[in-house]
Scaffold this motif. Structure first.
Motif, PDB file in Angstrom:
ATOM      1  N   UNK A   1       0.922  -1.124  -0.113  1.00 16.24           N
ATOM      2  CA  UNK A   1       0.158   0.426  -0.315  1.00 16.24           C
ATOM      3  C   UNK A   1       0.934   1.092  -0.149  1.00 16.24           C
ATOM      4  N   UNK A   2       1.616   1.278   0.758  1.00 17.71           N
ATOM      5  CA  UNK A   2       2.948   2.230   1.217  1.00 17.71           C
ATOM      6  C   UNK A   2       3.809   2.811  -0.605  1.00 17.71           C
ATOM      7  N   UNK A   3       4.126   1.565  -1.254  1.00 17.68           N
ATOM      8  CA  UNK A   3       4.895   1.091  -2.508  1.00 17.68           C
ATOM      9  C   UNK A   3       3.488   2.236  -3.370  1.00 17.68           C
ATOM     10  N   UNK A   4       2.554   1.674  -3.391  1.00 25.02           N
ATOM     11  CA  UNK A   4       1.848   2.198  -4.412  1.00 25.02           C
ATOM     12  C   UNK A   4       0.885   3.720  -3.732  1.00 25.02           C
ATOM     13  N   UNK A   5       1.501   4.510  -3.292  1.00 22.08           N
ATOM     14  CA  UNK A   5       1.024   5.819  -2.909  1.00 22.08           C
ATOM     15  C   UNK A   5       2.488   6.632  -3.250  1.00 22.08           C
ATOM     16  N   UNK A   6       3.330   5.766  -3.004  1.00 20.26           N
ATOM     17  CA  UNK A   6       4.841   6.779  -3.553  1.00 20.26           C
ATOM     18  C   UNK A   6       4.443   6.676  -5.360  1.00 20.26           C
ATOM     19  N   UNK A   7       3.561   5.972  -5.811  1.00 21.46           N
ATOM     20  CA  UNK A   7       3.759   5.809  -6.722  1.00 21.46           C
ATOM     21  C   UNK A   7       2.959   6.586  -7.567  1.00 21.46           C
ATOM     22  N   UNK A   8       2.719   7.699  -7.003  1.00 23.98           N
ATOM     23  CA  UNK A   8       1.782   8.937  -7.389  1.00 23.98           C
ATOM     24  C   UNK A   8       3.113  10.255  -8.009  1.00 23.98           C
ATOM     25  N   UNK A   9       4.441  10.135  -7.245  1.00 27.93           N
ATOM     26  CA  UNK A   9       5.683  10.983  -7.347  1.00 27.93           C
ATOM     27  C   UNK A   9       5.558   9.998  -8.741  1.00 27.93           C
ATOM     28  N   UNK A  10       5.944  11.647  -9.686  1.00 21.98           N
ATOM     29  CA  UNK A  10       6.519  10.924 -11.380  1.00 21.98           C
ATOM     30  C   UNK A  10       8.252  10.630 -11.000  1.00 21.98           C
ATOM     31  N   UNK A  11       8.850  10.648 -10.162  1.00 25.62           N
ATOM     32  CA  UNK A  11       9.781   9.608 -10.415  1.00 25.62           C
ATOM     33  C   UNK A  11      10.166   8.162 -10.233  1.00 25.62           C
ATOM     34  N   UNK A  12       8.829   7.909  -9.438  1.00 29.37           N
ATOM     35  CA  UNK A  12       9.351   6.371  -8.671  1.00 29.37           C
ATOM     36  C   UNK A  12       8.388   5.687 -10.194  1.00 29.37           C
ATOM     37  N   UNK A  13       9.353   4.252 -10.064  1.00 30.80           N
ATOM     38  CA  UNK A  13       7.980   3.393 -11.503  1.00 30.80           C
ATOM     39  C   UNK A  13       7.042   2.565 -10.531  1.00 30.80           C
ATOM     40  N   UNK A  14       6.075   2.650 -11.876  1.00 26.07           N
ATOM     41  CA  UNK A  14       5.134   2.017 -10.797  1.00 26.07           C
ATOM     42  C   UNK A  14       4.959   0.377 -11.281  1.00 26.07           C
ATOM     43  N   UNK A  15       5.720  -0.395 -10.656  1.00 23.48           N
ATOM     44  CA  UNK A  15       6.056  -1.993 -11.089  1.00 23.48           C
ATOM     45  C   UNK A  15       4.891  -2.485 -10.534  1.00 23.48           C
ATOM     46  N   UNK A  16       4.118  -2.605  -9.718  1.00 25.67           N
ATOM     47  CA  UNK A  16       3.210  -2.619  -9.335  1.00 25.67           C
ATOM     48  C   UNK A  16       2.167  -3.267 -10.170  1.00 25.67           C
ATOM     49  N   UNK A  17       1.501  -1.662 -11.044  1.00 30.68           N
ATOM     50  CA  UNK A  17       0.568  -0.796 -12.134  1.00 30.68           C
ATOM     51  C   UNK A  17      -0.381  -1.572 -11.419  1.00 30.68           C
ATOM     52  N   UNK A  18      -0.349  -0.212  -9.983  1.00 34.59           N
ATOM     53  CA  UNK A  18      -1.431   0.183  -9.267  1.00 34.59           C
ATOM     54  C   UNK A  18      -1.910   1.460  -9.324  1.00 34.59           C
ATOM     55  N   UNK A  19      -3.255   1.241  -8.802  1.00 31.52           N
ATOM     56  CA  UNK A  19      -3.937   2.247  -9.047  1.00 31.52           C
ATOM     57  C   UNK A  19      -5.205   2.833  -7.799  1.00 31.52           C
ATOM     58  N   UNK A  20      -6.041   4.032  -7.887  1.00 28.12           N
ATOM     59  CA  UNK A  20      -6.523   3.832  -5.953  1.00 28.12           C
ATOM     60  C   UNK A  20      -6.922   2.925  -6.334  1.00 28.12           C
ATOM     61  N   UNK A  21      -7.652   1.679  -6.714  1.00 30.33           N
ATOM     62  CA  UNK A  21      -8.566   0.645  -6.391  1.00 30.33           C
ATOM     63  C   UNK A  21      -7.703  -0.380  -5.809  1.00 30.33           C
ATOM     64  N   UNK A  22      -6.585  -0.740  -6.449  1.00 29.92           N
ATOM     65  CA  UNK A  22      -5.744  -1.611  -6.529  1.00 29.92           C
ATOM     66  C   UNK A  22      -5.113  -1.240  -5.062  1.00 29.92           C
ATOM     67  N   UNK A  23      -4.928   0.143  -4.562  1.00 33.32           N
ATOM     68  CA  UNK A  23      -4.337   0.095  -3.563  1.00 33.32           C
ATOM     69  C   UNK A  23      -5.298   0.450  -2.310  1.00 33.32           C
ATOM     70  N   UNK A  24      -6.150   0.257  -2.533  1.00 34.41           N
ATOM     71  CA  UNK A  24      -7.588   0.405  -1.242  1.00 34.41           C
ATOM     72  C   UNK A  24      -7.959  -0.883  -1.190  1.00 34.41           C
ATOM     73  N   UNK A  25      -7.652  -1.874  -1.646  1.00 32.37           N
ATOM     74  CA  UNK A  25      -7.662  -3.466  -2.353  1.00 32.37           C
ATOM     75  C   UNK A  25      -6.640  -3.875  -0.832  1.00 32.37           C
ATOM     76  N   UNK A  26      -5.168  -3.443  -1.118  1.00 33.14           N
ATOM     77  CA  UNK A  26      -3.604  -3.747  -0.690  1.00 33.14           C
ATOM     78  C   UNK A  26      -4.041  -3.495   0.818  1.00 33.14           C
TER      79      UNK A  26
END
Length: 140
Positions: free
Chosen positions: A87-112
């Motif tokens: 979940x924390x990694x998913x939140x960090x992905x909203x920073x443009x410099x972080x690679x979204x290797x988990x392919x998360x969106x807000x719904x995925x973050x909610x699930x985690x």
């Protein structure tokens, strides 16, 4: 099912949802672009094969440990910590410099987030049930 306590039932439910989500994700994504961003969706949640493996493995771990309270308390705590880190990694992905290797969106973050706290509740509940059982044996 009546002999199972609430932490075991919670772990079985959470584990089943995660395992089924992982299997459904593989039906959509296959094994292509394992840890990359893609536009593959299931019910509004973005998925990739890495996320599918995580959901399947952690869901199976909860399902396998649910019958025994001692195993459940440790396994569910580990699953909780790992999902809250995801979940924390998913939140960090909203920073443009972080690679979204988990392919998360807000719904995925909610699930985690929900899976992490459900697992934490199952772990704490299992430990509490074990403590109550020990106290009941001492008072007899």
């Amino acid at each position: 099912m009546n002999r199972l306590r609430w932490p075991q039932k919670l772990a079985l439910g959470t584990g089943a949802v995660l395992a089924l989500w992982g299997v459904a994700g593989f039906l959509v994504t296959g094994f292509s672009s394992f840890a990359g961003e893609s536009e593959t969706w299931i019910l509004g949640l973005r998925v990739n094969p890495l996320q599918n493996v995580i959901h399947l493995v952690f869901g199976a771990a909860l399902l396998l440990s649910a019958p025994r309270l001692k195993a459940l308390s440790g396994t569910a705590l580990l699953v909780a910590v790992l999902f809250l880190v995801l979940f924390g990694l998913g939140l960090a992905r909203y920073d443009d410099e972080v690679v979204n290797f988990l392919n998360v969106n807000p719904g995925s973050n909610a699930l985690h987030f929900l899976a992490g706290f459900a697992s934490l509740a199952a772990a704490q509940g299992a430990a509490w049930c074990r403590q109550c059982d020990r106290a009941a044996l001492k008072s007899v």
